[in-house]
Scaffold this motif. Structure first.
Motif, PDB file in Angstrom:
ATOM      1  N   VAL A 123       0.808  -1.222   0.000  1.00  0.00           N
ATOM      2  CA  VAL A 123       0.000   0.000   0.000  1.00  0.00           C
ATOM      3  C   VAL A 123       0.844   1.277   0.000  1.00  0.00           C
ATOM      4  N   GLY A 124       2.156   1.113  -0.102  1.00  0.00           N
ATOM      5  CA  GLY A 124       3.011   2.292  -0.120  1.00  0.00           C
ATOM      6  C   GLY A 124       3.086   2.933   1.261  1.00  0.00           C
ATOM      7  N   VAL A 125       3.786   4.082   1.314  1.00  0.00           N
ATOM      8  CA  VAL A 125       3.866   4.765   2.607  1.00  0.00           C
ATOM      9  C   VAL A 125       2.820   5.868   2.660  1.00  0.00           C
ATOM     10  N   GLN A 126       2.312   6.109   3.863  1.00  0.00           N
ATOM     11  CA  GLN A 126       1.227   7.086   3.949  1.00  0.00           C
ATOM     12  C   GLN A 126       1.719   8.522   4.073  1.00  0.00           C
ATOM     13  N   ASP A 127       3.040   8.658   4.199  1.00  0.00           N
ATOM     14  CA  ASP A 127       3.619   9.999   4.199  1.00  0.00           C
ATOM     15  C   ASP A 127       4.852   9.963   3.299  1.00  0.00           C
ATOM     16  N   PHE A 128       4.876  10.804   2.269  1.00  0.00           N
ATOM     17  CA  PHE A 128       5.980  10.755   1.307  1.00  0.00           C
ATOM     18  C   PHE A 128       7.334  11.006   1.954  1.00  0.00           C
ATOM     19  N   VAL A 129       7.361  11.701   3.079  1.00  0.00           N
ATOM     20  CA  VAL A 129       8.668  11.940   3.689  1.00  0.00           C
ATOM     21  C   VAL A 129       9.283  10.638   4.192  1.00  0.00           C
ATOM     22  N   LEU A 130       8.470   9.608   4.286  1.00  0.00           N
ATOM     23  CA  LEU A 130       8.997   8.319   4.737  1.00  0.00           C
ATOM     24  C   LEU A 130       9.509   7.463   3.583  1.00  0.00           C
ATOM     25  N   LEU A 131       9.396   7.986   2.372  1.00  0.00           N
ATOM     26  CA  LEU A 131       9.909   7.207   1.238  1.00  0.00           C
ATOM     27  C   LEU A 131      11.389   6.948   1.444  1.00  0.00           C
ATOM     28  N   ASP A 132      11.761   5.711   1.238  1.00  0.00           N
ATOM     29  CA  ASP A 132      13.121   5.327   1.555  1.00  0.00           C
ATOM     30  C   ASP A 132      14.121   5.808   0.509  1.00  0.00           C
ATOM     31  N   SER A 133      13.716   5.693  -0.758  1.00  0.00           N
ATOM     32  CA  SER A 133      14.651   6.033  -1.826  1.00  0.00           C
ATOM     33  C   SER A 133      14.806   7.554  -1.909  1.00  0.00           C
ATOM     34  N   HIS A 134      15.607   7.967  -2.880  1.00  0.00           N
ATOM     35  CA  HIS A 134      15.828   9.411  -3.037  1.00  0.00           C
ATOM     36  C   HIS A 134      14.505  10.078  -3.362  1.00  0.00           C
ATOM     37  N   THR A 135      14.513  11.375  -3.272  1.00  0.00           N
ATOM     38  CA  THR A 135      13.257  12.071  -3.555  1.00  0.00           C
ATOM     39  C   THR A 135      13.058  12.192  -5.063  1.00  0.00           C
ATOM     40  N   SER A 136      12.995  11.069  -5.726  1.00  0.00           N
ATOM     41  CA  SER A 136      12.810  11.111  -7.174  1.00  0.00           C
ATOM     42  C   SER A 136      11.326  11.098  -7.488  1.00  0.00           C
ATOM     43  N   GLU A 137      11.011  11.690  -8.641  1.00  0.00           N
ATOM     44  CA  GLU A 137       9.627  11.727  -9.074  1.00  0.00           C
ATOM     45  C   GLU A 137       9.081  10.327  -9.265  1.00  0.00           C
ATOM     46  N   GLY A 177      16.007  19.231   5.869  1.00  0.00           N
ATOM     47  CA  GLY A 177      16.615  19.180   7.189  1.00  0.00           C
ATOM     48  C   GLY A 177      16.274  17.842   7.815  1.00  0.00           C
ATOM     49  N   PHE A 178      15.070  17.759   8.302  1.00  0.00           N
ATOM     50  CA  PHE A 178      14.680  16.564   9.030  1.00  0.00           C
ATOM     51  C   PHE A 178      13.343  16.075   8.500  1.00  0.00           C
ATOM     52  N   ALA A 179      13.328  14.788   8.190  1.00  0.00           N
ATOM     53  CA  ALA A 179      12.141  14.241   7.554  1.00  0.00           C
ATOM     54  C   ALA A 179      10.949  14.242   8.501  1.00  0.00           C
ATOM     55  N   TYR A 180      11.242  14.094   9.738  1.00  0.00           N
ATOM     56  CA  TYR A 180      10.152  13.903  10.685  1.00  0.00           C
ATOM     57  C   TYR A 180      10.395  14.636  11.986  1.00  0.00           C
ATOM     58  N   ARG A 181       9.338  15.120  12.559  1.00  0.00           N
ATOM     59  CA  ARG A 181       9.487  15.758  13.870  1.00  0.00           C
ATOM     60  C   ARG A 181       8.250  15.463  14.691  1.00  0.00           C
ATOM     61  N   ARG A 182       8.462  15.314  15.959  1.00  0.00           N
ATOM     62  CA  ARG A 182       7.310  15.109  16.822  1.00  0.00           C
ATOM     63  C   ARG A 182       7.523  15.743  18.184  1.00  0.00           C
ATOM     64  N   LYS A 183       6.472  16.229  18.748  1.00  0.00           N
ATOM     65  CA  LYS A 183       6.558  16.792  20.105  1.00  0.00           C
ATOM     66  C   LYS A 183       7.036  15.677  21.033  1.00  0.00           C
ATOM     67  N   ARG A 188      16.234  12.741  11.196  1.00  0.00           N
ATOM     68  CA  ARG A 188      16.711  13.107   9.866  1.00  0.00           C
ATOM     69  C   ARG A 188      16.235  12.136   8.795  1.00  0.00           C
ATOM     70  N   PHE A 189      16.395  10.837   9.033  1.00  0.00           N
ATOM     71  CA  PHE A 189      16.089   9.875   7.966  1.00  0.00           C
ATOM     72  C   PHE A 189      14.792   9.133   8.264  1.00  0.00           C
ATOM     73  N   PRO A 190      14.001   8.924   7.247  1.00  0.00           N
ATOM     74  CA  PRO A 190      12.750   8.195   7.439  1.00  0.00           C
ATOM     75  C   PRO A 190      12.994   6.795   7.975  1.00  0.00           C
ATOM     76  N   LYS A 191      14.099   6.181   7.524  1.00  0.00           N
ATOM     77  CA  LYS A 191      14.309   4.786   7.914  1.00  0.00           C
ATOM     78  C   LYS A 191      14.485   4.619   9.424  1.00  0.00           C
ATOM     79  N   THR A 192      14.987   5.667  10.046  1.00  0.00           N
ATOM     80  CA  THR A 192      15.151   5.610  11.497  1.00  0.00           C
ATOM     81  C   THR A 192      13.781   5.441  12.159  1.00  0.00           C
ATOM     82  N   LEU A 193      12.874   6.261  11.713  1.00  0.00           N
ATOM     83  CA  LEU A 193      11.542   6.201  12.303  1.00  0.00           C
ATOM     84  C   LEU A 193      10.857   4.889  11.942  1.00  0.00           C
ATOM     85  N   PHE A 194      11.106   4.452  10.701  1.00  0.00           N
ATOM     86  CA  PHE A 194      10.536   3.177  10.272  1.00  0.00           C
ATOM     87  C   PHE A 194      10.940   2.038  11.193  1.00  0.00           C
TER      88      PHE A 194
END
Ligand code: ATP
Ligand code: MG
Length: 691
Positions: free
Chosen positions: A11-25, A620-626, A677-683
């Motif tokens: 089903v893919g990722v629900q947030d594009f910032v979590l895409l693992d590969s480069h930010t390619s189209e 800068g950073f793909a993800y941030r949370r309080k 910084r990296f989506p994979k960390t959060l993953f």
């Protein structure tokens, strides 16, 4: 853990910032496609929502779904419009600030549907009292009325909004909706007199003919068959499979009574709608002097009755024009071409101004209750919904497309400024270092259009103020002289004398951020029949055409300037509010469910600035949370924080990530948030958590 990965893969990722590969189209598109094929039409880029039109009914807009999203944190449920709506509402209530939700995308992408769904969400989930029910109903029912008069079937969309709309929903301090206000932008008046093949006039004409009862039609002098009306037959598709005009008529009629229209208002309103149809059927013939005359007086008799204007004066005004010669007014006869032109001009003016009247009337009914139920001292906040026409490239692009596309340039700029600004401010506020990323700033195009003295609108204004001397060609020459060497401007002269002998057709081309568009300029700089209408006995027409306007005719504001000014104030309104964005994507040109046209979508992804947005989010950073939220979600992963952590949240998070083993380069700790910084960390954390 594997299960989670497989599920994510399908089903893919629900947030594009979590895409693992480069930010390619390509990666972006793959993710969008995967989700679309699973009927997951919504995906986030951080807090921006990307929506792909499903072209079929999905079971995700039920009251149960609404309740599910109510009061729940943004990222805890699958992406949805309701999450965007709820988030804006919750922040508004807790911080007492104003918000707006900007919904953009091209024609048929689903903007209006999205804005209606958001409105429904508030109508269902916000607290309300019995007294305030009426406000809710009026807010909801203003839609069918505005759509009847402002929407039409086009080649791109069977229910295309032909006006821009900004609607404020006002809430009191308890979060109850207490009223609303609508601003409308530039209704496409040219549609009243001309439709391209496969397109219709505004819905209301067909609704009235299909649904209006016999007595009403008889009173208006109308026949039921739309084929009888010149203004309705050009597109050759009066009947549309997906539209039930009869039913829609009933809804509109009911809405009128809820929105507080009097019988007199309704009588006048339909008198105008009918008059427009009668106007379109007036035929001019040439007399022996080459002047226009009306041989068959049937139509003007009806118009004279319905608009309450004098028959002979109307007849004279349709075939003559007043010229001022040595402070005397002289009547000069029109030739047939110019008479047709004057007729169309008056039909457009009447319809356009009536639409504005309609919006004002609705505003009156939405505002009433606010004043009634809450005193001005009570704190009120608003959520604004902006459903504005998308960037438009037609075969022939007129002044209206020019305005629409200029509007899109402005909104694109707003998005660029607000997202970049917001991102930068957040890093600053949290004391985090980041690297700015390059992006195309379309300010250069906005300036080309709107700059004082040097911009296209200023040049147009100058030309409009030289009545009698200015022609389209002189306008073009001025443009070439003043902005000819601008990188985003090209002109091309067309010698098309076929259509109307007295008018020259000329082209100029702008390189918009979304692509190149050729506009054709056609002269229409005169005011006709104005005086006749000022003396109308039809209350709406009288409200719309004020004699006092004639006093200002020496320096009238041109439509372009009016539009520019209204856009400027819109931008100001928006800049003072907290933004949320919904970017709608049209998946194919055939309104077909399930069809994902890569080429078409790639283009939209590009010009909607989605990649830029994603890059900014990831720069800068793909993800941030309080800290609180991060701890709440993952505290079970660390013995020190599970089941309870009693110290400060920031310290708890520090303990937690130390335990999980985050490397220093993977994160930063801000004042109130953790930045990853990296989506994979959060993953990895998410997977460990799921496991
Ligand atoms: P325009 O700029 O022409 O006004 P728009 O972006 O407002 O276009 P909509 O009128 O909202 O487009 O959508 C076009 C059509 O697509 C709708 O009439 C509906 O059939 C379908 N559609 C849009 N969004 C959805 C949705 N979320 N679910 C099901 N169908 C949808
Ligand atoms: Mg629309």
């Amino acid at each position: 853990m594997e299960g989670a990965l497989i599920a994510r893969d399908r089903v893919g990722v629900q947030d594009f910032v979590l895409l693992d590969s480069h930010t390619s189209e390509t990666a972006f598109l793959n993710n969008l496609r995967k989700r679309y094929q699973e009927n997951l039409i919504y995906t986030y880029i951080g807090t921006l929502l990307v929506s792909v039109n499903p072209y079929k009914e999905l079971d995700i807009y039920t009251v149960t779904q609404m309740q599910l999203y109510r009061g729940v944190n943004f990222f805890e449920l699958p992406p949805h419009l309701y999450a965007i709506a709820d988030n804006a509402y919750r922040v508004m209530c807790s911080e007492y600030n104003n918000h707006f939700i900007l919904i953009s995308g091209e024609s048929g992408a689903g903007k209006t549907e999205a804005s209606k769904k958001i409105l429904q969400y508030y109508a269902v989930t916000c607290p309300t009292t019995e007294q305030l029910q009426i406000v809710r109903d009026r807010l909801l029912l203003s839609n069918p009325v505005l759509e009847a008069f402002g929407n039409a079937k086009t080649l791109r969309n069977d229910n295309s909004s032909r006006f821009g709309k900004y609607m404020d929903i006002q809430f009191d301090f308890k979060g109850e909706p207490v009223g609303g206000h609508i601003l409308s932008y530039l209704i496409e008046k040219s549609r009243v007199v001309h439709q391209n093949h496969g397109e219709r006039n505004f819905h209301i004409f067909y609704q009235l003919l299909e649904g209006g009862d016999k007595d009403l039609l008889c009173w208006l002098g109308l026949e039921r068959n739309p084929q009888k009306y010149a203004y309705l037959i050009q597109g050759r598709c009066a009947k549309v499979f997906s539209i039930n005009d009869k039913n829609d008529w009933k809804i509109v009629r009911k809405a009128f009574s809820i929105i507080d229209f009097s019988e007199k208002d309704i009588e006048h309103l339909f008198g105008i709608v009918a008059s427009v149809l009668h106007l379109g059927n007036i035929q001019f013939e040439e007399d022996s002097n080459g002047h226009a005359i009306i041989r068959d007086g049937t139509q003007i008799k009806w118009i004279s009755k319905l608009l309450g204007v004098h028959l002979s004066i109307l007849q004279e005004a349709l075939t003559h024009r007043k010229i001022e010669a040595r402070s005397e007014e002289v009547l000069s006869p029109l030739n047939v071409d110019l008479a047709f032109y004057a007729r169309d001009a008056v039909a457009k003016a009447i319809y356009g101004r009536t639409f504005t009247w309609l919006v004002n009337k609705i505003n009156g009914s939405l505002a009433n209750k606010v004043g009634f139920f809450s005193s001005d001292s009570t704190r009120k906040t608003v959520i604004g919904l902006l459903d504005i026409y998308g960037f438009e490239v037609l075969d022939t692009n007129s002044f209206e497309q020019f305005c629409i596309n200029y509007c899109n340039e402005k909104l694109q700029q707003l998005l660029i400024e607000m997202t970049l600004k917001a991102e930068q401010e957040e890093y600053e506020l949290e004391g985090i270092e980041w690297e700015p990323i390059p992006y195309f700033n379309n300010k250069i195009i906005c300036d080309l259009v709107e700059q004082k003295h040097k911009g296209i609108i200023s040049i147009l204004d100058e030309e409009c103020l030289r009545p009698g001397e200015a022609t389209d060609l002189s306008f073009l020459e001025k443009l070439e002289e003043k902005v000819g060497d601008h990188a985003h401007f090209v002109t091309r002269k067309l010698a098309d004398q076929k259509t109307r002998k007295s008018i020259d057709w000329v082209d100029f081309r702008l390189l918009h951020y979304a692509g190149e568009v050729t506009y054709c300029a056609v002269g229409s700089f005169s005011l006709t029949l104005f005086q006749v209408l000022c003396n109308s006995k039809n209350g709406i027409i009288r409200d719309c055409f004020l004699l006092s306007e004639l006093d200002n005719r020496r320096r009238p504001e041109t439509v372009a300037t009016q539009f520019k000014n209204s856009l400027m104030s819109l931008i100001e309104i928006l800049m003072s509010k907290e933004p949320s964005y919904v970017r709608c994507i049209k998946p194919n040109e055939n309104k077909e469910p399930g069809k994902f046209d890569d080429y078409l979508i790639r283009h939209q992804v590009k010009y909607l600035g989605l990649m830029e947005h994603l890059r900014v989010r990831r720069a800068g950073f793909a993800y941030r949370r309080k800290y609180e939220l991060f701890l709440q979600r993952y505290k079970s992963l660390c013995p020190a924080t599970w089941p309870h952590w009693h110290g400060p949240a920031a310290e708890g998070v520090e303990r937690l990530i130390k335990h999980i083993g985050y490397k220093p380069e993977e994160y930063k700790l801000g004042r109130t948030k953790i930045f990853i910084r990296f989506p994979k960390t959060l993953f990895a954390t998410e997977d460990a958590f799921e496991f």
